[in-house]
Design an enzyme around this catalytic site. Sequence first.
Site, short mmCIF file in Angstrom:
data_model
loop_
_atom_site.label_atom_id
_atom_site.label_comp_id
_atom_site.label_asym_id
_atom_site.label_seq_id
_atom_site.Cartn_x
_atom_site.Cartn_y
_atom_site.Cartn_z
N TYR A 57 0.84 -1.20 0.00
CA TYR A 57 0.00 0.00 0.00
C TYR A 57 0.88 1.25 0.00
O TYR A 57 1.53 1.57 1.00
CB TYR A 57 -0.91 0.03 1.23
CG TYR A 57 -1.93 -1.09 1.30
CD1 TYR A 57 -2.22 -1.89 0.20
CD2 TYR A 57 -2.61 -1.36 2.48
CE1 TYR A 57 -3.14 -2.91 0.28
CE2 TYR A 57 -3.54 -2.38 2.56
CZ TYR A 57 -3.80 -3.15 1.46
OH TYR A 57 -4.73 -4.17 1.54
N LEU A 208 -18.01 -2.39 2.24
CA LEU A 208 -18.81 -1.32 1.63
C LEU A 208 -18.68 -1.34 0.11
O LEU A 208 -19.09 -0.40 -0.55
CB LEU A 208 -18.37 0.04 2.18
CG LEU A 208 -18.56 0.24 3.69
CD1 LEU A 208 -18.02 1.60 4.12
CD2 LEU A 208 -20.03 0.10 4.08
N THR A 214 -22.28 2.81 0.36
CA THR A 214 -22.64 3.99 1.15
C THR A 214 -23.74 4.79 0.46
O THR A 214 -24.34 5.68 1.06
CB THR A 214 -21.42 4.91 1.36
OG1 THR A 214 -21.00 5.43 0.09
CG2 THR A 214 -20.28 4.17 2.04
#
Length: 311
Positions: A57, A208, A214
């Site tokens: 990352y 999500l 969302t």
Amino acid sequence: MKYRKLGKSNIEVSEIGFGAWAIGGDAWGPVADNNSIAAMEKAIELGINFIDTADVYGSGHSETLVSQVIKGRRDQIVLSTKGGLMGHHRDPKGDPVYHRPEKIIEAFEASLRRLKTDYIDVYFCHLWWDKHEETEAFIQAFEILKRDGKVRAVGVSTENFEYIKHFNQNGGLDVVQLDYSLLNRQTEKETLPYLQDQGIGVVVRGPLRMGVLTGKFSNETTFSEGDIRKNWPNEEWFKHSLEKVERLRILEKEDRTLGQLALRFVLNHPAVSVAIPGAKTTRQVELNAAASIRPLLSEDDISFINEVIPM
């Protein structure tokens, strides 16, 4: 915040964790380091104790930022990181680079240095394909790292059921990290029942669906250069997902957002230990953390979900 056991381990984790992929800054659009640090600080303040990152990352930048937040309270944090993609990320040929346990331990030690710690609570193999020599090397490296007290639990990040079983061939797998959400229920068929039966902890990434659940995206949404979601608006799965999300809006309540419903859905499965939605702002963290105390799903909620999105 509520807490659960991470499978058969003695590690206690918050139901909602902090996914630290986005803060690496190289995949999810613009993000400022000060906002990332503030988001993690807020997460800890709200009782989140599980932080998940990886060496790939931001090519280590996420781990470096995490190190700043855990400094002085390392024993309060369940720290999870992953190894196995950094070499492939840099090797266009895709040749095996983690085919010996020493190479994996070398990558692990590099993570320790970036994180400024001498142990990792949960260390994952980040490879999701089964190359025999690399799989066996990881299994050997895991044994060494656990023996030496460098890790408390080991796991693999994948949805591949056969791969998971191969890693667990000797019962040595403690945790699995997998993609599971309202929009991706495939793991409910075989994988989650198996993990529950084996007492293997489950860390849910993508709860999500990378923001889709969302309800903040529409057919007019665009993404910036450098964002892995840039081409989503042109893809059929994205359009179909938006249609399903619109149907699910009827389940929103005054005290439960659509995103919190999605988090409650994955936490509703008895195999799940912790969900790790990503966050780049303190507001996102607040909304995610609050899902732990939001209303549970009713039988009517589940029936409607099964109608809109069958398993």
